[in-house]
Each structure stands twice: as structure tokens, then as C-alpha cells.
Enzyme design. Structure first.
Site: not given
Length: 341
Positions: A12, A31, A35-36, A80-81, A124, A149, A153, A198
Site C-alpha cells: 500500500i 523502509d 517486506n519489500s 505503513f511500517a 485495519s 497483529y 493495530k 492474503n
């Protein structure tokens, strides 16, 4: 002035960076690449025509964050981290609490000391648990999440509300439903490390032959076809909501503000509907097998996003089949890139 985007090379985050740049914002990305991959940075520049400033470090290292903030005039942050795999969070909960909450607290401590406001938090719909009524609006009671998780949030939201109140800051909490799809260029998309957590990446990889079969967890839910129902929102629509939320924060004159928005389509689709729509949209087949329910999964969740439409002038507009076409194009891009390396 610039916007700090943490986790900006993630799924995202990378789409949001592009939309920010299209809207005229200067972007600074942090970042840790857990995860990228770095090629996403190159692809952001290809898509937008602008190279964002990039810092590859872990936000748990507050001294590096402090050095970044000394070097740039930051006007706000989109955070987003976070680790995001629900199942994994049950196996290594302490890692999730440390990563998702310590990094957030480090950011807020620096923002407090430097008097920076305008903070957007990637939250979320898991904070609602299995809601009592559909669609879910922002007044729905929060329930204890099943996963560590989800708990991070919910805790993150509370930390930010306390931060805004105590230090007169402006904060926006964005509660996503289920992001899917990829950029129309096929240069940005979801990049699962290992086995996807997902549904849609697993569907895509199964169609590509990377996975032998898709497991559908449960066929006895009280839904139209017995499979669980979720609200699937196209990732570019979701990214544009972040820009709208940021613009609203920047325009607010009150020193303290906490905005909360659900971001979804307002419609629910079942797991089987996703599979069948993906097959039709891309003219491919997805082998699947029905298995037992998965512990912790809820039956149905879809958003009432009317508040975001009213206050942000934003609405998800991309049809499901179109979003699923972009997912397949992204998979084909990844396979081509891998073959050429």
C-alpha cells in the site's frame, strides 16, 4: 516541505507514494526492506517520473530517525511500517508488539519533540472483530482482536488518540478492509515474501502454477455460498484515500483532531466469488479445495464508507473484475522479471 512515508516500499505504501507525488507532495521514504525489495523504488520513479528520497533503516533505531528529521523539513507522516501476517503474529507475538508499537512510539516521540503534526495511521478492520451489524461504520464497538497483529493495530490507535489529545496533534486513523490489485502499469503490486498470507496473491500464484491448489477455509458459513465474505478494495483507490485524508489534516485549523475512517467499497464478496471473478476476468483456471474453517476467521465484514465519501470526497470506484485483472498483470510482470534476471 515533505511527507514522511514509513514502509513506503511496501504494497500500500508504494502506491500511496505515487499518488502523493502525483498530487505535488515531496516524499521521503523509510523502509527496512523486510517486506519489500529495492526494485520497487526504481519502479516508483518509472511510474511517477520522480525519485523519492529513500532511507533504508529500521525505525526501531531512533537515532537514525532523528538524523533523517534533522535533514528534512517534514510536514506530516503516513505510517505503513508494520509486520502484517495474522498467522505469523500468533507464533512470534513479541516480535509484532516490538516492531509495530516501538516504531510507532519512536515516530511520535520525535514528532512531539519537533512539534510536527499531521499523522496518518495504517489501521485495519480487524479492530472490529466480528461486528454485530453490517455494513460496519466507525461507531461500531471495537472488539478484542483474535491475533497479536490485530491487537497492535488497536493499541496503535489508542496510542495515537492519547498522543493527539495530550500534545495537540492532528491524527487520522484509516481502517482498511481488504486491499487487492496492482498499479495499472503492472510495475507495483503486492510482493509476498514466501507463502502468501492474503487470498488474492494466493489465487494469483495458484493460477500461475506456483502453488498446486488454493485452500478455501470453510464452506459452511451462513453466507450465500458458504464461504467467508470480505470487502475487497482496489489498492489505487485506497492510496488516493490517504492523499485525501492528508489534505484534510493539513487544512484543519484546530490544533487537536482525530479523524477515523473506514476505507472499503461497501460491498461484500465471498471467497468463491473472488476465485470465479478472477478466472473470468483473466481467462485462467484456479484449482482449489475446500478445507475446514481456519481458527480466528470471521464470517462476514464489509464497510460503511459513507463518512469518508462525505468528509474526504473519496469513494472506491474500481470494479472487482478490473482490480483482479491488474493482479494477474502484476504476476506476469514478476515472472518476466524473474526470467530475465
Amino acid at each position: 516541505m515533505a511527507i514522511l512515508v514509513t514502509g513506503g516500499l511496501g504494497y500500500i505504501g508504494s502506491h500511496t507514494v505515487v499518488e502523493l507525488q502525483k498530487s505535488g507532495f515531496e516524499v521521503v521514504i523509510v523502509d527496512d526492506l523486510s517486506n519489500s525489495e529495492r526494485f520497487i523504488l526504481e519502479n516508483i520513479e518509472k511510474v511517477s517520473g520522480t525519485a523519492p528520497v529513500f532511507y533504508p533503516f529500521d525505525l526501531k533505531r531512533r537515532e537514525l530517525l532523528s538524523q533523517l528529521l534533522d535533514a528534512h523539513t517534514i510536514e506530516g507522516c503516513i505510517n505503513f511500517a508494520a509486520y502484517k501476517a495474522v498467522g505469523e503474529s500468533q507464533v512470534i507475538p513479541l516480535d509484532y508488539y516490538e516492531n509495530n508499537l516501538v516504531t510507532l512510539i519512536n515516530l511520535l516521540q520525535e514528532f512531539k519533540e519537533r512539534n510536527i503534526s499531521n499523522f496518518i495511521f495504517s489501521s485495519s478492520c480487524t479492530v472490529y472483530g466480528q461486528a454485530d451489524h453490517m455494513p460496519i461504520d466507525e461507531s461500531a464497538p471495537l472488539k478484542a482482536p483474535e491475533s497479536s497483529y490485530g491487537k497492535t493495530k488497536q493499541m496503535g490507535e489508542q496510542i495515537l488518540m492519547d498522543f493527539a489529545q495530550a500534545h495537540e496533534k492532528k491524527v487520522s486513523l484509516l481502517r482498511y478492509f481488504n486491499p487487492i490489485g496492482a498499479h495499472p502499469s503492472a510495475l507495483l503490486g503486492e510482493l509476498p515474501i514466501g507463502i502468501p498470507n492474503n487470498l488474492v496473491p494466493y489465487v494469483t500464484q495458484t493460477a500461475a502454477g506456483i502453488r498446486e491448489s488454493l485452500s478455501i477455509f470453510g464452506s459452511d458459513y451462513p453466507t450465500k455460498d458458504g464461504t467467508a465474505v470480505r470487502d475487497y478494495i482496489y489498492v489505487v483507490d485506497l492510496a488516493r484515500a490517504h492523499v485525501a485524508a492528508l489534505q484534510k489534516l493539513l487544512s484543519e485549523t484546530e490544533p487537536t483532531a482525530v479523524d477515523i475512517y473506514n476505507l472499503g467499497t461497501g460491498e461484500g464478496s465471498s471467497v468463491l466469488e473472488i476465485v470465479k471473478t478472477f478466472e473470468r476476468a483473466n481467462n485462467v483456471s484456479v484449482p482449489y479445495a475446500i478445507t475446514g474453517r481456519r481458527e480466528g476467521d470471521i464470517t462476514i465484514a464489509y464497510a460503511d464508507a459513507s463518512k469518508a465519501e462525505k468528509e474526504l470526497n473519496w469513494k472506491a470506484s474500481t470494479p472487482l473484475d478490473q482490480a483482479l485483472k491488474t493482479t494477474w498483470a502484476w504476476q506476469q510482470y514478476l515472472e518476466s522479471r524473474s526470467a530475465n534476471q
